[in-house]
Scaffold this motif. Sequence first.
Motif, PDB file in Angstrom:
ATOM      1  N   PRO A   1       6.105   5.945   2.758  1.00  0.00           N
ATOM      2  CA  PRO A   1       5.290   6.014   1.545  1.00  0.00           C
ATOM      3  C   PRO A   1       4.821   4.661   1.039  1.00  0.00           C
ATOM      4  CG  PRO A   1       7.583   6.439   1.037  1.00  0.00           C
ATOM      5  CD  PRO A   1       7.475   6.377   2.528  1.00  0.00           C
ATOM      6  N   PHE A   2       5.571   3.596   1.314  1.00  0.00           N
ATOM      7  CA  PHE A   2       5.186   2.257   0.894  1.00  0.00           C
ATOM      8  C   PHE A   2       5.218   1.331   2.097  1.00  0.00           C
ATOM      9  CE2 PHE A   2       6.526  -2.067  -0.134  1.00  0.00           C
ATOM     10  CZ  PHE A   2       5.500  -2.457  -0.970  1.00  0.00           C
ATOM     11  N   MET A   3       4.213   0.464   2.191  1.00  0.00           N
ATOM     12  CA  MET A   3       4.172  -0.490   3.287  1.00  0.00           C
ATOM     13  C   MET A   3       3.541  -1.782   2.770  1.00  0.00           C
ATOM     14  SD  MET A   3       5.148  -0.717   6.407  1.00  0.00           S
ATOM     15  CE  MET A   3       5.617   0.989   6.465  1.00  0.00           C
ATOM     16  N   ARG A   4       4.268  -2.902   2.925  1.00  0.00           N
ATOM     17  CA  ARG A   4       3.690  -4.206   2.609  1.00  0.00           C
ATOM     18  C   ARG A   4       3.162  -4.791   3.908  1.00  0.00           C
ATOM     19  NH1 ARG A   4       7.694  -8.435   1.224  1.00  0.00           N
ATOM     20  NH2 ARG A   4       7.102  -9.407   3.167  1.00  0.00           N
TER      21      ARG A   4
ATOM     22  N   SER B   1       0.838  -1.191   0.000  1.00  0.00           N
ATOM     23  CA  SER B   1       0.000   0.000   0.000  1.00  0.00           C
ATOM     24  C   SER B   1       0.872   1.239   0.000  1.00  0.00           C
ATOM     25  CB  SER B   1      -0.944  -0.011   1.192  1.00  0.00           C
ATOM     26  OG  SER B   1      -0.206   0.053   2.388  1.00  0.00           O
ATOM     27  N   PHE B   2       0.319   2.313  -0.505  1.00  0.00           N
ATOM     28  CA  PHE B   2       1.031   3.574  -0.629  1.00  0.00           C
ATOM     29  C   PHE B   2       0.229   4.642   0.102  1.00  0.00           C
ATOM     30  CE2 PHE B   2       1.994   0.864  -4.160  1.00  0.00           C
ATOM     31  CZ  PHE B   2       3.362   0.997  -4.329  1.00  0.00           C
ATOM     32  N   TYR B   3       0.681   4.997   1.299  1.00  0.00           N
ATOM     33  CA  TYR B   3      -0.052   5.959   2.131  1.00  0.00           C
ATOM     34  C   TYR B   3      -1.530   5.593   2.224  1.00  0.00           C
ATOM     35  CZ  TYR B   3       4.031   9.047   2.001  1.00  0.00           C
ATOM     36  OH  TYR B   3       5.271   9.578   2.124  1.00  0.00           O
ATOM     37  N   GLY B   4      -1.808   4.308   2.442  1.00  0.00           N
ATOM     38  CA  GLY B   4      -3.175   3.847   2.603  1.00  0.00           C
ATOM     39  C   GLY B   4      -3.889   3.476   1.315  1.00  0.00           C
ATOM     40  N   GLU B   5      -3.277   3.673   0.171  1.00  0.00           N
ATOM     41  CA  GLU B   5      -3.893   3.293  -1.097  1.00  0.00           C
ATOM     42  C   GLU B   5      -3.383   1.901  -1.486  1.00  0.00           C
ATOM     43  OE1 GLU B   5      -4.153   4.547  -5.802  1.00  0.00           O
ATOM     44  OE2 GLU B   5      -2.909   5.733  -4.460  1.00  0.00           O
ATOM     45  N   ILE B   6      -4.297   0.965  -1.565  1.00  0.00           N
ATOM     46  CA  ILE B   6      -3.938  -0.393  -1.967  1.00  0.00           C
ATOM     47  C   ILE B   6      -4.049  -0.464  -3.486  1.00  0.00           C
ATOM     48  CG2 ILE B   6      -4.449  -2.847  -1.723  1.00  0.00           C
ATOM     49  CD1 ILE B   6      -3.725  -1.428   0.949  1.00  0.00           C
TER      50      ILE B   6
ATOM     51  N   PHE C   1      -3.880 -10.818  10.645  1.00  0.00           N
ATOM     52  CA  PHE C   1      -2.509 -10.361  10.511  1.00  0.00           C
ATOM     53  C   PHE C   1      -1.619 -11.442  11.076  1.00  0.00           C
ATOM     54  CE2 PHE C   1       1.322  -8.466  12.217  1.00  0.00           C
ATOM     55  CZ  PHE C   1       1.848  -7.965  11.040  1.00  0.00           C
ATOM     56  N   GLY C   2      -0.615 -11.823  10.351  1.00  0.00           N
ATOM     57  CA  GLY C   2       0.227 -12.899  10.846  1.00  0.00           C
ATOM     58  C   GLY C   2       1.528 -13.011  10.085  1.00  0.00           C
ATOM     59  N   GLY C   3       1.750 -12.114   9.208  1.00  0.00           N
ATOM     60  CA  GLY C   3       2.981 -12.166   8.444  1.00  0.00           C
ATOM     61  C   GLY C   3       3.949 -11.125   8.946  1.00  0.00           C
ATOM     62  N   GLU C   4       4.118 -10.103   8.166  1.00  0.00           N
ATOM     63  CA  GLU C   4       5.037  -9.041   8.533  1.00  0.00           C
ATOM     64  C   GLU C   4       4.558  -7.723   7.948  1.00  0.00           C
ATOM     65  OE1 GLU C   4       8.883  -8.936   6.436  1.00  0.00           O
ATOM     66  OE2 GLU C   4       8.141 -10.601   5.242  1.00  0.00           O
ATOM     67  N   ILE C   5       5.152  -6.675   8.428  1.00  0.00           N
ATOM     68  CA  ILE C   5       4.969  -5.336   7.867  1.00  0.00           C
ATOM     69  C   ILE C   5       6.361  -4.889   7.465  1.00  0.00           C
ATOM     70  CG2 ILE C   5       4.290  -2.958   8.319  1.00  0.00           C
ATOM     71  CD1 ILE C   5       2.474  -4.003  10.515  1.00  0.00           C
ATOM     72  N   THR C   6       6.513  -4.468   6.231  1.00  0.00           N
ATOM     73  CA  THR C   6       7.824  -4.018   5.791  1.00  0.00           C
ATOM     74  C   THR C   6       7.678  -2.853   4.831  1.00  0.00           C
ATOM     75  OG1 THR C   6       9.931  -4.662   4.793  1.00  0.00           O
ATOM     76  CG2 THR C   6       7.965  -5.699   3.907  1.00  0.00           C
TER      77      THR C   6
ATOM     78  N   VAL D   1      -5.221  -0.943   4.871  1.00  0.00           N
ATOM     79  CA  VAL D   1      -5.288   0.521   4.724  1.00  0.00           C
ATOM     80  C   VAL D   1      -5.005   1.195   6.064  1.00  0.00           C
ATOM     81  CG1 VAL D   1      -6.867   2.456   4.317  1.00  0.00           C
ATOM     82  CG2 VAL D   1      -6.803   0.531   2.715  1.00  0.00           C
ATOM     83  N   LYS D   2      -5.641   0.715   7.103  1.00  0.00           N
ATOM     84  CA  LYS D   2      -5.482   1.289   8.448  1.00  0.00           C
ATOM     85  C   LYS D   2      -4.024   1.214   8.915  1.00  0.00           C
ATOM     86  CE  LYS D   2      -8.199   1.095  12.648  1.00  0.00           C
ATOM     87  NZ  LYS D   2      -9.167   0.294  13.402  1.00  0.00           N
ATOM     88  N   VAL D   3      -3.410   0.047   8.727  1.00  0.00           N
ATOM     89  CA  VAL D   3      -2.003  -0.113   9.116  1.00  0.00           C
ATOM     90  C   VAL D   3      -1.125   0.815   8.301  1.00  0.00           C
ATOM     91  CG1 VAL D   3      -0.045  -1.716   9.081  1.00  0.00           C
ATOM     92  CG2 VAL D   3      -2.251  -2.476   9.957  1.00  0.00           C
ATOM     93  N   SER D   4      -1.344   0.852   7.002  1.00  0.00           N
ATOM     94  CA  SER D   4      -0.536   1.699   6.126  1.00  0.00           C
ATOM     95  C   SER D   4      -0.624   3.169   6.513  1.00  0.00           C
ATOM     96  CB  SER D   4      -0.991   1.515   4.682  1.00  0.00           C
ATOM     97  OG  SER D   4      -0.320   2.398   3.824  1.00  0.00           O
TER      98      SER D   4
END
Length: 107
Positions: free
Chosen positions: A65-68, A1-6, A80-85, A56-59
């Motif tokens: 600017p980018f969050m997986r 996601s990019f600033y909450g935009e998937i 949720f059970g993977g990762e945030i990167t 979206v909420k996490v991002s």
Amino acid sequence: SFYGEIVLVLEIERSPSGAKYCFYDAKGNVTDTGLYDPGDLFVGAGFSQDALHSAVKVSLSMPAPFMRVDFLLGDRQSIFGGEITSTPVYFHLYNSYWDRIMGLAFY
């Protein structure tokens, strides 16, 4: 996601014989990114709106600017059970269409 935009969702099916991949645009349509060989692709089960809203909420809560955001599909729901990167993986291997879409989203 990019600033909450998937813009892109990846579903992975793992098995002892290997992994299969299915990409979706934000509306849930299966799409080809050029990232994996055609033999490694499958038509997945899709994703829930709850998982999309959670991503979206996490991002939006991250100052990047980018969050997986990774989820696992349980019996009844995505959790949720993977990762945030904030590091994109294999971004240079996407086809020109998805390279442009993600580049514009990042900008």
